[in-house]
Structures are given as structure tokens and as C-alpha cells.
Design a protein around this motif. Structure first.
Motif, PDB file in Angstrom:
ATOM      1  N   GLY A  64     -21.792  17.817 103.869  1.00 46.88           N
ATOM      2  CA  GLY A  64     -20.488  17.244 103.566  1.00 46.88           C
ATOM      3  C   GLY A  64     -19.588  17.096 104.766  1.00 46.88           C
ATOM      4  N   ARG A  65     -20.097  17.471 105.928  1.00 44.22           N
ATOM      5  CA  ARG A  65     -19.317  17.332 107.162  1.00 44.22           C
ATOM      6  C   ARG A  65     -19.938  16.245 108.016  1.00 44.22           C
ATOM      7  NH1 ARG A  65     -19.971  23.376 108.581  1.00 44.22           N
ATOM      8  NH2 ARG A  65     -19.413  24.207 106.564  1.00 44.22           N
ATOM      9  N   GLY A  66     -19.234  15.849 109.048  1.00 42.41           N
ATOM     10  CA  GLY A  66     -19.792  14.871 109.974  1.00 42.41           C
ATOM     11  C   GLY A  66     -19.044  13.557 109.923  1.00 42.41           C
ATOM     12  N   ASN A  67     -19.552  12.610 110.674  1.00 39.73           N
ATOM     13  CA  ASN A  67     -18.885  11.306 110.757  1.00 39.73           C
ATOM     14  C   ASN A  67     -19.198  10.454 109.528  1.00 39.73           C
ATOM     15  OD1 ASN A  67     -21.390   9.981 111.104  1.00 39.73           O
ATOM     16  ND2 ASN A  67     -21.328  10.349 113.297  1.00 39.73           N
ATOM     17  N   THR A  68     -18.601   9.284 109.482  1.00 41.00           N
ATOM     18  CA  THR A  68     -18.755   8.411 108.309  1.00 41.00           C
ATOM     19  C   THR A  68     -20.181   7.884 108.154  1.00 41.00           C
ATOM     20  OG1 THR A  68     -18.055   6.494 109.601  1.00 41.00           O
ATOM     21  CG2 THR A  68     -16.354   7.655 108.343  1.00 41.00           C
ATOM     22  N   GLU A  69     -20.982   7.966 109.205  1.00 35.89           N
ATOM     23  CA  GLU A  69     -22.365   7.490 109.118  1.00 35.89           C
ATOM     24  C   GLU A  69     -23.316   8.546 108.559  1.00 35.89           C
ATOM     25  OE1 GLU A  69     -23.718   4.394 109.674  1.00 35.89           O
ATOM     26  OE2 GLU A  69     -21.591   3.896 109.626  1.00 35.89           O
ATOM     27  N   ALA A  70     -22.881   9.800 108.490  1.00 36.67           N
ATOM     28  CA  ALA A  70     -23.765  10.881 108.049  1.00 36.67           C
ATOM     29  C   ALA A  70     -24.247  10.691 106.611  1.00 36.67           C
ATOM     30  CB  ALA A  70     -23.071  12.229 108.205  1.00 36.67           C
ATOM     31  N   ALA A  71     -23.359  10.307 105.717  1.00 32.18           N
ATOM     32  CA  ALA A  71     -23.721  10.166 104.303  1.00 32.18           C
ATOM     33  C   ALA A  71     -24.729   9.040 104.063  1.00 32.18           C
ATOM     34  CB  ALA A  71     -22.473   9.975 103.448  1.00 32.18           C
ATOM     35  N   PRO A  72     -24.470   7.808 104.530  1.00 32.77           N
ATOM     36  CA  PRO A  72     -25.465   6.751 104.280  1.00 32.77           C
ATOM     37  C   PRO A  72     -26.786   7.004 104.999  1.00 32.77           C
ATOM     38  CG  PRO A  72     -23.678   5.912 105.654  1.00 32.77           C
ATOM     39  CD  PRO A  72     -23.271   7.272 105.174  1.00 32.77           C
ATOM     40  N   ARG A  73     -26.734   7.639 106.157  1.00 30.00           N
ATOM     41  CA  ARG A  73     -27.970   7.957 106.888  1.00 30.00           C
ATOM     42  C   ARG A  73     -28.795   8.972 106.096  1.00 30.00           C
ATOM     43  NH1 ARG A  73     -26.147  10.127 111.649  1.00 30.00           N
ATOM     44  NH2 ARG A  73     -25.316   8.078 112.133  1.00 30.00           N
ATOM     45  N   TRP A  74     -28.127   9.964 105.495  1.00 33.18           N
ATOM     46  CA  TRP A  74     -28.812  10.971 104.686  1.00 33.18           C
ATOM     47  C   TRP A  74     -29.512  10.309 103.495  1.00 33.18           C
ATOM     48  CZ3 TRP A  74     -27.663  13.031  99.670  1.00 33.18           C
ATOM     49  CH2 TRP A  74     -28.365  14.198  99.341  1.00 33.18           C
ATOM     50  N   VAL A  75     -28.803   9.414 102.810  1.00 32.63           N
ATOM     51  CA  VAL A  75     -29.380   8.713 101.662  1.00 32.63           C
ATOM     52  C   VAL A  75     -30.589   7.878 102.105  1.00 32.63           C
ATOM     53  CG1 VAL A  75     -28.966   6.901  99.939  1.00 32.63           C
ATOM     54  CG2 VAL A  75     -27.259   8.699 100.294  1.00 32.63           C
ATOM     55  N   GLU A  76     -30.464   7.160 103.202  1.00 31.02           N
ATOM     56  CA  GLU A  76     -31.568   6.324 103.703  1.00 31.02           C
ATOM     57  C   GLU A  76     -32.797   7.163 104.026  1.00 31.02           C
ATOM     58  OE1 GLU A  76     -30.109   4.100 107.050  1.00 31.02           O
ATOM     59  OE2 GLU A  76     -28.642   3.032 105.819  1.00 31.02           O
ATOM     60  N   GLU A  77     -32.592   8.306 104.666  1.00 29.26           N
ATOM     61  CA  GLU A  77     -33.724   9.166 105.016  1.00 29.26           C
ATOM     62  C   GLU A  77     -34.404   9.722 103.769  1.00 29.26           C
ATOM     63  OE1 GLU A  77     -35.188   9.685 108.036  1.00 29.26           O
ATOM     64  OE2 GLU A  77     -33.833   8.086 108.641  1.00 29.26           O
ATOM     65  N   LEU A  78     -33.620  10.121 102.787  1.00 28.74           N
ATOM     66  CA  LEU A  78     -34.214  10.618 101.538  1.00 28.74           C
ATOM     67  C   LEU A  78     -34.999   9.514 100.837  1.00 28.74           C
ATOM     68  CD1 LEU A  78     -31.493  12.901  99.922  1.00 28.74           C
ATOM     69  CD2 LEU A  78     -33.444  13.555 101.323  1.00 28.74           C
ATOM     70  N   GLU A  79     -34.457   8.298 100.827  1.00 29.30           N
ATOM     71  CA  GLU A  79     -35.139   7.193 100.157  1.00 29.30           C
ATOM     72  C   GLU A  79     -36.500   6.898 100.785  1.00 29.30           C
ATOM     73  OE1 GLU A  79     -32.066   4.168 100.049  1.00 29.30           O
ATOM     74  OE2 GLU A  79     -31.454   4.829  98.051  1.00 29.30           O
ATOM     75  N   LYS A  80     -36.627   7.088 102.082  1.00 25.53           N
ATOM     76  CA  LYS A  80     -37.938   6.928 102.736  1.00 25.53           C
ATOM     77  C   LYS A  80     -38.934   7.933 102.161  1.00 25.53           C
ATOM     78  CE  LYS A  80     -36.132   5.538 107.259  1.00 25.53           C
ATOM     79  NZ  LYS A  80     -36.024   5.978 108.668  1.00 25.53           N
ATOM     80  N   ALA A  81     -38.508   9.176 102.045  1.00 27.57           N
ATOM     81  CA  ALA A  81     -39.383  10.211 101.498  1.00 27.57           C
ATOM     82  C   ALA A  81     -39.720   9.927 100.037  1.00 27.57           C
ATOM     83  CB  ALA A  81     -38.721  11.590 101.633  1.00 27.57           C
TER      84      ALA A  81
END
Length: 142
Positions: A64-81
Motif C-alpha cells: 500500500g506504499r510507494g509511487n503511483t505506478e506501484a499498484a498497476p505494476r503489482w496487478v500486471e505482475e500478478l496477471e502474468k502469473a
């Protein structure tokens, strides 16, 4: 062969099998040697096995911390898996919630009942809408 090499080879084998099924566009018929269609790859797999396979792919955590790109990047990485593993909608939500940490985990515990009331089957789309509403800035979404 070392333990890490064996684990890496097993992960690659799982990913390769899922990629072949996806590339073949199998519709669930026996035209591909009895392999199930994408999305059905793991229909009878126990959750413990799915979690084990998921963690071998080293999915990121989200706190829940980090820059504005952290959330969409997290979702994208999970979707790959999820794609590699052939996860169902409900499995995607379960695995994503498993990777929430600290503030994000607290947010989900407080929000879960509103997003998925009792008797509602969790879906990835609804989860990501709620998640993005909390962690992905409005200006970045526009």
C-alpha cells in the motif's frame, strides 16, 4: 542437480505446459491429446498446490506504499502469473489477497465484506476495480 535448479526446472515445466495449452487455443475437446482448455488447466487442483506453484513464480507483495505506478505494476505482475497457472476468477482474488501486506492487508480486511458480500463469488474484475480505486490515483487513471 541442486534443489534450486530442480525447483526452477519444475516452474519452467509448469509455465511451458500452460503456454503450450494457451498457444494451441484448446477448447477443451480431445483434439490436443486430452489437455484441458486454458482456464481449466487447474480445475481440480487443490488450493495448497496452487499456492505452491504461485509462490514459485515469485509474485510481488503489495503493502500500500510507494509511487503511483506501484499498484498497476503489482496487478500486471500478478496477471502474468495467473495466466501461466490458468487461475479461475476466484483463485486470482485469493492469491492476490495472499500477497497483500501491512496497510494493504488491513484495507482488504476492512473492505472485503463491502466488495464481496456474503454469498458473492469473488471476481478479479471487481477486486481490481476496488483495489485501483484505493491505490491507483485518479489522475494516473485518466
Amino acid at each position: 542437480m541442486g534443489r534450486q535448479t530442480k525447483e526452477r526446472n519444475a516452474t519452467v515445466a509448469v509455465a511451458t505446459k500452460a503456454a503450450v495449452v494457451a498457444a494451441n487455443g484448446n477448447n477443451g475437446n480431445d483434439e490436443n491429446g486430452g489437455h484441458p482448455a486454458q482456464g481449466q488447466v487447474n480445475a481440480n487442483r487443490p488450493m495448497s498446490k496452487l499456492v505452491e506453484q504461485f509462490l514459485k513464480l515469485k509474485p510481488p507483495r503489495f503493502d500500500g506504499r510507494g509511487n503511483t505506478e506501484a499498484a498497476p505494476r503489482w496487478v500486471e505482475e500478478l496477471e502474468k502469473a495467473f495466466e501461466v497457472l490458468g487461475c479461475t476468477e476466484e483463485e486470482k482474488v485469493t492469491l492476490a489477497v495472499y500477497r497483500l501486506q501491512e496497510n494493504a492487508s488491513d484495507w482488504w480486511r476492512a473492505t472485503r465484506g463491502q466488495v464481496f458480500p456474503a454469498g458473492t463469488t469473488p471476481t478479479w474484475i471487481i477486486f481490481t476495480e476496488s483495489f485501483n480505486g484505493k491505490y491507483f490515483s485518479k489522475s494516473a487513471r485518466e
